[in-house]
Design a protein around this motif. Sequence first.
Motif, mmCIF file in Angstrom:
data_model
loop_
_atom_site.group_PDB
_atom_site.id
_atom_site.type_symbol
_atom_site.label_atom_id
_atom_site.label_comp_id
_atom_site.label_asym_id
_atom_site.label_seq_id
_atom_site.Cartn_x
_atom_site.Cartn_y
_atom_site.Cartn_z
ATOM 1 N N PHE A 1 -0.411 13.453 0.239
ATOM 2 C CA PHE A 1 -1.202 11.961 -0.217
ATOM 3 C C PHE A 1 -0.528 11.395 -1.315
ATOM 4 O O PHE A 1 -0.139 11.958 -2.422
ATOM 5 N N HIS B 1 -4.878 19.953 -5.646
ATOM 6 C CA HIS B 1 -3.850 19.912 -5.119
ATOM 7 C C HIS B 1 -2.698 20.868 -5.966
ATOM 8 O O HIS B 1 -2.407 20.521 -6.991
ATOM 9 N N GLY C 1 0.585 8.315 -3.979
ATOM 10 C CA GLY C 1 -0.001 7.114 -4.811
ATOM 11 C C GLY C 1 0.496 5.792 -4.481
ATOM 12 O O GLY C 1 1.659 5.783 -3.542
ATOM 13 N N GLU C 2 0.250 4.848 -5.072
ATOM 14 C CA GLU C 2 0.629 3.580 -4.793
ATOM 15 C C GLU C 2 1.947 3.200 -5.497
ATOM 16 O O GLU C 2 2.615 2.049 -5.088
ATOM 17 N N ALA D 1 -10.573 9.579 -6.023
ATOM 18 C CA ALA D 1 -10.308 10.551 -4.783
ATOM 19 C C ALA D 1 -8.744 10.695 -4.664
ATOM 20 O O ALA D 1 -8.425 11.805 -3.932
ATOM 21 N N GLY D 2 -8.100 9.891 -4.873
ATOM 22 C CA GLY D 2 -6.658 9.838 -4.537
ATOM 23 C C GLY D 2 -5.582 10.112 -5.302
ATOM 24 O O GLY D 2 -6.095 10.345 -6.791
ATOM 25 N N VAL D 3 -4.508 10.054 -5.134
ATOM 26 C CA VAL D 3 -3.423 10.104 -6.352
ATOM 27 C C VAL D 3 -3.180 8.791 -7.068
ATOM 28 O O VAL D 3 -3.222 7.848 -6.549
ATOM 29 N N SER D 4 -3.424 9.077 -8.424
ATOM 30 C CA SER D 4 -3.301 7.659 -9.063
ATOM 31 C C SER D 4 -1.952 7.853 -10.098
ATOM 32 O O SER D 4 -1.464 8.903 -10.620
ATOM 33 N N GLN E 1 0.990 6.467 4.137
ATOM 34 C CA GLN E 1 -0.161 7.318 4.786
ATOM 35 C C GLN E 1 0.475 8.105 5.776
ATOM 36 O O GLN E 1 1.385 7.988 6.630
ATOM 37 N N ILE F 1 -4.554 14.640 -6.703
ATOM 38 C CA ILE F 1 -5.676 14.969 -6.092
ATOM 39 C C ILE F 1 -6.162 16.363 -6.827
ATOM 40 O O ILE F 1 -5.438 17.394 -6.811
ATOM 41 N N ARG G 1 0.727 -1.177 0.103
ATOM 42 C CA ARG G 1 -0.056 -0.029 0.038
ATOM 43 C C ARG G 1 0.835 1.074 -0.035
ATOM 44 O O ARG G 1 2.006 1.294 0.297
#
Lengths: 115, 116
Positions: free
Chosen positions: B106, B29, B108-109, B2-5, A45, B26, A42
């Motif tokens: 924030f 931002h 991304g993955e 809604a998140g960072v992609s 955070q 996002i 993941r």
Amino acid sequence: AQSVAQPEDQVNVAEGNPLTVKCTYSVSGNPYLFWYVQYPNRGLQFLLKYITGDNLVKGSYGFEAEFNKSQTSFHLKKPSALVSDSALYFCAVRLPYTGRRALTFGSGTRLQVQP
Amino acid sequence: GAGVSQSPSNKVTEKGKDVELRCDPISGHTALYWYRQRLGQGLEFLIYFQGNSAPDKSGLPSDRFSAERTGESVSTLTIQRTQQEDSAVYLCASSLNGGGDGGELFFGEGSRLTVL
């Protein structure tokens, strides 16, 4: 230059025991300090931050951290560890308004909570 | 979303090829960051964009690395003539602004790059 050090690569603690993950910083001025957590597979955070004010800040999942200016430290703590807290924890620092605008991250500390 | 992609999530390439990694921050931002995370290591700052200001490129490891951002939206990180040491996870993050308010990032993955 701004830098942050996490002296422990890994911290092992039994479930239910208190945990501490250490962080020290080296900046000139009054830093902003952060903790981030990275769970397996993941993204990172945000956990908590210190900007100004009370030296003890509380964050997500029951974590807290204490800013100690004299020791230039910002250790992450939790009174009672959970197995689900096992993850990689990063301390980060930046100076407001001056210097590098992006966060400078430490090398990370892997927290392993044993059941 | 809604998140960072980030895309692609995984990329395997041959040494010497060019690669392009994409980040959608996002919406709203103004600040965007690229970091690199080598296996078992911490986050290494690469580049930072803030609104219309000149980007902070001080973390780019060589002139093979470059990044662009279109206004306050999509960013692409380009690595030319990839080398095996470029293998890492490339993380993008955005924040509401990059100023002195200590706003959280924030993330991304990440895009996992493997150079054979």
